[in-house]
Design a protein around this motif. Structure first.
Motif, short mmCIF file in Angstrom:
data_model
loop_
_atom_site.label_atom_id
_atom_site.label_comp_id
_atom_site.label_asym_id
_atom_site.label_seq_id
_atom_site.Cartn_x
_atom_site.Cartn_y
_atom_site.Cartn_z
N SER A 1 49.22 26.53 54.67
CA SER A 1 48.68 26.72 53.31
C SER A 1 49.26 26.06 52.40
CB SER A 1 48.98 28.37 53.19
OG SER A 1 48.36 29.19 53.96
N TYR A 2 48.79 25.73 51.00
CA TYR A 2 49.12 25.22 49.87
C TYR A 2 49.33 26.20 48.54
CZ TYR A 2 48.29 20.91 52.54
OH TYR A 2 48.23 20.20 53.62
N LEU A 3 50.43 25.71 47.89
CA LEU A 3 50.58 26.84 46.78
C LEU A 3 50.60 25.84 45.34
CD1 LEU A 3 51.46 29.70 45.85
CD2 LEU A 3 53.75 28.98 46.23
N TYR A 4 50.03 26.44 44.59
CA TYR A 4 49.96 25.81 43.29
C TYR A 4 50.98 26.38 42.12
CZ TYR A 4 48.60 24.76 38.31
OH TYR A 4 48.71 24.70 36.98
N LEU A 5 51.69 25.60 41.60
CA LEU A 5 52.74 25.95 40.64
C LEU A 5 52.63 25.22 39.30
CD1 LEU A 5 55.49 27.37 39.53
CD2 LEU A 5 56.64 25.49 40.57
N GLY A 6 52.13 26.04 38.18
CA GLY A 6 51.96 25.40 36.86
C GLY A 6 52.99 26.23 35.98
N ASP A 7 53.17 25.36 35.01
CA ASP A 7 54.25 25.87 33.88
C ASP A 7 53.65 26.23 32.69
OD1 ASP A 7 56.64 26.16 32.25
OD2 ASP A 7 57.19 24.08 32.35
N ARG A 8 53.73 27.43 32.49
CA ARG A 8 52.98 27.93 31.06
C ARG A 8 54.00 27.78 29.96
NH1 ARG A 8 49.95 33.40 31.93
NH2 ARG A 8 48.36 32.15 32.77
N TRP A 9 54.00 26.58 29.26
CA TRP A 9 54.83 26.18 28.37
C TRP A 9 54.80 27.21 27.08
CZ3 TRP A 9 59.42 24.37 28.11
CH2 TRP A 9 59.88 23.88 26.97
N ALA A 10 55.77 28.16 26.55
CA ALA A 10 55.65 28.84 25.66
C ALA A 10 55.32 28.15 24.19
CB ALA A 10 56.80 30.14 25.68
N GLY A 11 55.99 26.89 24.01
CA GLY A 11 55.98 26.03 22.87
C GLY A 11 54.43 25.94 22.36
N ALA A 12 53.48 26.08 23.41
CA ALA A 12 52.21 25.69 23.18
C ALA A 12 51.58 26.90 22.36
CB ALA A 12 51.07 25.65 24.40
N TRP A 13 52.28 27.93 22.25
CA TRP A 13 51.74 29.01 21.33
C TRP A 13 52.64 29.64 20.38
CZ3 TRP A 13 51.92 30.30 26.66
CH2 TRP A 13 53.21 31.23 27.28
N GLY A 14 53.61 28.49 20.13
CA GLY A 14 54.65 28.84 19.22
C GLY A 14 55.76 29.68 19.57
N LEU A 27 46.14 27.23 46.73
CA LEU A 27 45.38 26.33 46.59
C LEU A 27 44.74 25.93 48.00
CD1 LEU A 27 44.85 23.83 44.65
CD2 LEU A 27 46.90 22.85 45.50
N GLN A 28 43.42 25.83 47.93
CA GLN A 28 42.74 25.47 49.17
C GLN A 28 41.92 23.99 48.94
OE1 GLN A 28 40.51 29.15 49.23
NE2 GLN A 28 42.11 30.26 50.27
N ASP A 41 45.94 38.02 41.19
CA ASP A 41 46.91 38.87 40.23
C ASP A 41 48.33 38.68 41.14
OD1 ASP A 41 45.03 39.68 38.20
OD2 ASP A 41 44.51 41.67 39.62
N GLN A 42 48.39 38.76 42.41
CA GLN A 42 49.58 38.53 42.95
C GLN A 42 49.39 37.48 44.23
OE1 GLN A 42 50.63 42.45 44.60
NE2 GLN A 42 51.18 43.28 42.52
N VAL A 43 50.37 37.04 44.77
CA VAL A 43 50.49 35.82 45.70
C VAL A 43 51.51 36.62 46.99
CG1 VAL A 43 50.98 33.58 46.52
CG2 VAL A 43 49.87 33.95 44.37
N LEU A 44 50.96 36.58 48.13
CA LEU A 44 51.65 37.06 49.24
C LEU A 44 52.02 35.91 50.29
CD1 LEU A 44 49.64 40.31 50.08
CD2 LEU A 44 51.91 40.00 48.63
N ILE A 45 53.34 35.67 50.57
CA ILE A 45 53.83 34.70 51.40
C ILE A 45 54.21 35.01 52.77
CG2 ILE A 45 55.12 32.55 51.77
CD1 ILE A 45 54.92 32.25 48.36
N ASP A 46 53.53 34.86 53.63
CA ASP A 46 54.15 35.42 55.19
C ASP A 46 55.28 34.22 55.43
OD1 ASP A 46 54.55 35.66 57.93
OD2 ASP A 46 52.54 36.74 58.12
N GLY A 50 53.67 31.18 57.39
CA GLY A 50 53.55 30.11 56.28
C GLY A 50 52.07 30.35 55.48
N VAL A 51 51.49 31.26 55.82
CA VAL A 51 50.26 31.75 55.34
C VAL A 51 50.37 32.18 53.89
CG1 VAL A 51 48.24 33.00 55.52
CG2 VAL A 51 48.86 31.89 57.38
N ILE A 52 49.61 31.68 52.86
CA ILE A 52 49.71 32.15 51.57
C ILE A 52 48.37 32.79 51.16
CG2 ILE A 52 49.92 31.32 49.11
CD1 ILE A 52 51.66 28.98 50.32
N GLN A 53 48.35 33.92 50.62
CA GLN A 53 47.05 34.85 50.32
C GLN A 53 47.24 35.33 49.07
OE1 GLN A 53 46.72 38.04 53.05
NE2 GLN A 53 44.74 38.43 52.26
#
Length: 198
Positions: A1-14, A27-28, A41-46, A50-53
């Motif tokens: 399984s693959y997992l996406y991680l994104g940075d939600r940068w607070a500076g973008a909205w001040g 990520l599939q 809404d949530q991510v479960l990792i076994d 190693g399964v991500i759901q």
């Protein structure tokens, strides 16, 4: 399984740097040349397999629309500050009117403002009628936990866990800028909310 991680940068909205958050999503790769990523809404990792759901898929956020006025629950002036007031305002599609729903167990959820990442909060944990609603950094307090209770016709009451009181538009006002508060649950249409995908 693959997992996406994104940075939600607070500076973008001040916002402040410390208000930045991460987004984790499954990520599939359905074929050798395609990739898919759906909101959860949530991510479960076994950890054993190693399964991500993803859990709780669908729209990443909702609008809360008051039945009596047709207006949206809104963080005043698109503020990202602590203690910013929650009001009703004509629905604009703005991120300050979009709420992400996070399950906290026991039938309760937190509602996080999409533009700020902060939670719908009853001020100072008050249990009194008329206590105002604001945004505040998310924690474990019961004054940030809400239960959706069926009010019929596709509408819901939002009941605060700490007080048992309802999310209410002050004085049943239909005006832009009317403040939201908690109040004893009466069944009035100013306490009934439509959950609409944002």
């Amino acid at each position: 399984s693959y997992l996406y991680l994104g940075d939600r940068w607070a500076g973008a909205w001040g916002g402040r740097v410390n208000d930045s958050q991460y987004v984790w999503l499954p990520l599939q790769f359905p074929t050798n040349t395609t990739m898919t990523m759906s909101w959860s809404d949530q991510v479960l990792i076994d950890t054993a397999t190693g399964v991500i759901q993803g859990v709780g898929g669908g729209s990443s956020s909702i609008n809360l629309v008051a039945r009596h006025s047709g207006k949206c629950a809104d963080v005043s002036d698109e503020s990202t500050a602590d203690r910013a007031a929650i009001i009703q305002w004509r629905c604009t599609g703005g991120a300050n009117q979009q709420w992400q729903v996070f399950d906290v167990g026991g039938g309760y959820v937190q509602l996080r403002a999409r533009h700020s990442g902060k939670c719908l909060d009853v001020s100072s944990g008050s249990t009194a009628d008329g206590a105002r609603l604001l945004q505040w950094p998310c924690g474990s307090g019961a004054n940030q936990q809400w239960r959706f209770q069926d009010a019929g016709g596709g509408y819901w009451q939002l009941v605060a866990r700490h007080s048992g009181k309802c999310l209410d538009v002050t004085g049943a006002s239909t005006a832009d800028g009317a403040t939201l508060q908690q109040w004893s649950c009466t069944g009035g249409t100013n306490q009934q909310w439509l959950r609409r995908a944002a």
